[in-house]
Design an enzyme around this catalytic site. Sequence first.
Site, PDB file in Angstrom:
ATOM      1  N   HIS A  33      -7.776  -5.938   0.223  1.00  0.00           N
ATOM      2  CA  HIS A  33      -6.526  -5.182   0.369  1.00  0.00           C
ATOM      3  C   HIS A  33      -5.724  -5.684   1.573  1.00  0.00           C
ATOM      4  O   HIS A  33      -6.142  -5.506   2.713  1.00  0.00           O
ATOM      5  CB  HIS A  33      -6.933  -3.723   0.573  1.00  0.00           C
ATOM      6  CG  HIS A  33      -5.794  -2.761   0.653  1.00  0.00           C
ATOM      7  ND1 HIS A  33      -4.999  -2.476  -0.432  1.00  0.00           N
ATOM      8  CD2 HIS A  33      -5.322  -2.010   1.675  1.00  0.00           C
ATOM      9  CE1 HIS A  33      -4.088  -1.584  -0.074  1.00  0.00           C
ATOM     10  NE2 HIS A  33      -4.261  -1.290   1.209  1.00  0.00           N
ATOM     11  N   SER A  62       0.828  -1.198   0.000  1.00  0.00           N
ATOM     12  CA  SER A  62       0.000   0.000   0.000  1.00  0.00           C
ATOM     13  C   SER A  62       0.871   1.260   0.000  1.00  0.00           C
ATOM     14  O   SER A  62       1.683   1.431  -0.901  1.00  0.00           O
ATOM     15  CB  SER A  62      -0.961  -0.072   1.189  1.00  0.00           C
ATOM     16  OG  SER A  62      -2.150   0.559   0.862  1.00  0.00           O
TER      17      SER A  62
HETATM   18  C1  GCU Z   1      -5.382   4.688   2.094  1.00  0.00           C
HETATM   19  C2  GCU Z   1      -4.861   5.487   0.916  1.00  0.00           C
HETATM   20  C3  GCU Z   1      -4.083   4.602  -0.061  1.00  0.00           C
HETATM   21  C4  GCU Z   1      -3.046   3.806   0.679  1.00  0.00           C
HETATM   22  C5  GCU Z   1      -3.656   3.061   1.830  1.00  0.00           C
HETATM   23  C6  GCU Z   1      -2.631   2.347   2.717  1.00  0.00           C
HETATM   24  O1  GCU Z   1      -6.384   3.829   1.652  1.00  0.00           O
HETATM   25  O2  GCU Z   1      -5.944   6.119   0.293  1.00  0.00           O
HETATM   26  O3  GCU Z   1      -3.465   5.393  -1.046  1.00  0.00           O
HETATM   27  O4  GCU Z   1      -2.396   2.951  -0.221  1.00  0.00           O
HETATM   28  O5  GCU Z   1      -4.347   3.957   2.680  1.00  0.00           O
HETATM   29  O6  GCU Z   1      -1.475   2.662   2.712  1.00  0.00           O
HETATM   30  O7  GCU Z   1      -3.055   1.466   3.461  1.00  0.00           O
END
Ligand code: GCU
Length: 631
Positions: free
Chosen positions: A610, A468
């Site tokens: 995710h 992420s």
């Molecule tokens: C949020 C953000 C993302 C990121 C994520 C994370 O959802 O909007 O861009 O990748 O956090 O790092 O868990």
Amino acid sequence: MKSISKLALFLTLLFVPASMLISQESEARQKILILGDSISMAYGPFVKQQLSEFADVSRPVRNGKDENCAGTIHGVANLDRWLAAAGEVDLIFFNFGLHDLKRVDRDTKNYSNNPADPRQAEPDEYRQQLSQIVARLKQTEARLVFVTTTPVPVGDVKPRREVGDPLHYNAIARTVVDHQGIEVLDLYAPALKNLAEWQQPVNVHFNPKGSEELAKLVSARAREVLARKDASAANPAPWTADNDQVERLSQKGDFLYCEANVPEFELPDVFGAGGKAVGKDQWPAQRKAMIELFESEMYGRPPVQLESATIRFETGPLIASEVDPRISTRTVTAIIGSGQKELFRFPLRIFQPSAEGPFPAIVLIHNREFPDASAAIEIPTGFLPVSMLVEQGYAVAVFYTTGVEPDRADANGEGIRAACDREFGDSPARPDYWGCLTAWAWGASRVADYLVTDRTFSADQLTVIGHSRGGKTALWAAARDERFAVAISNESGCGGAALSRRKYGETVARISTAFPYWFAPKFADYANREQELPFDQHQLIGLIAPRGVCIGSASEDLWADPRGEYLALAHTAPVYKLLGAPSISDLTMPAPGEQVTVGRTSYHLRPGAHDLTEGDWLRYLTFLNQQFKRE
Ligand code: GCU
């Protein structure tokens, strides 16, 4: 009953004796088969009870008693008999693993308590035998759910099993079932969270409360699967987002999730200014200019004075873990100096095989709560499956993002950026002031500084990985620092691997308002003006060529735009070609679960949400083993 008219149904209900009604009803009852070991033998009766109003739940029986399906070797030998006895069923839950991973005597194959003995099925045998089981199960009409193996607790468990093995075996199982379109019910993670309450002391089995809780998870999944209209058939076709999910997300109205509404766009040339005219000889200069452009417009750059800072490392002792002596750990502190002064320090944690190196090393950008060394071994998570990595001969160097730069708008004077502001008079007012992503990428390079000076690690086999926001950082770190032989981006999405111009899921406007401190202030100018960005994210990945790049997406992670991530990777192909390395170039999205690897590039789309899971790691290890010729 479906074809009976309402009147007939009414009459039936009025005049048919109750006993007949029940038998008619029972015709529509669902049949569920559970294939599994003693864990499922204990939760099975609860499942039976919980689903009694609409399903018949069975499991193999031998000599009038519930039969333990044990390990895959037993499964391969007995599956035909179990299926024949069960007859036609609607749904099969199956689990194998906990027997496969237990130690057995090399000759007698009796259970052993000696960690030096082999497992009943070593990882490759497990993969192969489970594949056979899956192939046979696929011949039935039933819907299939693979249930993951539950945790092995710390302590003197008999027969001997390693705490890290369930994750490893689950990862293997996921790679076997994922591209067959078979869904997974994860019992490992919920059980791990509740181990103290649910499991028997120093025993892989669960107490009645634990078994009942596990059963609730199985029953809930059974209801869900059986309520779905279409069977979850294997879907080797190119991935498309699930329609229901797209509809649900689209209803909120804020972001674009429907592929048909993705705007038309033209991608900037992957070679940057000058396009195809850029030859191999000009590429290094072109690359440098593009990094500067990414710095000034998007991620920001560290103050120049930091380039002349010094670095030294305080190394703690290398200690073999008590829980798993095959793993040794060490804590290292990176100390950054300016002149005679200490400017900043941050800790990193190394896990490595208790053997002689050199080991390929993986730098993990850890953007979750930072576990201490023994917790990371005792509680192996999908995010950091230490033993799985170490067992395959890798060292892992982990640093905590917030230890380098706090992951919040107000860093409150902490972090490397504030230290530089104080020391060098740097200021967040500069349009290209470094965002957190650059600060973390800088941190990853300092970890590399340590790894290349210690002979225990192979300096030419360094990998950087992140999930992420960590995945965004991993790509940027490898773009800037050519010592990383491979970059792995797990679900990095917007600002990472996903093409910004698609505006699918998270957008520049959203990320630069929700997380402005991740980027240079200048980046916010491109909110709703993606088409004016002087680059797109395929160029970020292209900066890593011809080194290795591995991108992972998840099928339900539409926020991160899986298709945008895949396309960005495929669009780097001309750069790889220029530099003489084969790479992914096909613009057709792969099927879920499948890992596509071409030369130095690899992509997989894991079914699910995710997260960084052991299933993702196993695919990354497969890629690394190929790249580093360790197969
Ligand atoms: C949020 C953000 C993302 C990121 C994520 C994370 O959802 O909007 O861009 O990748 O956090 O790092 O868990």
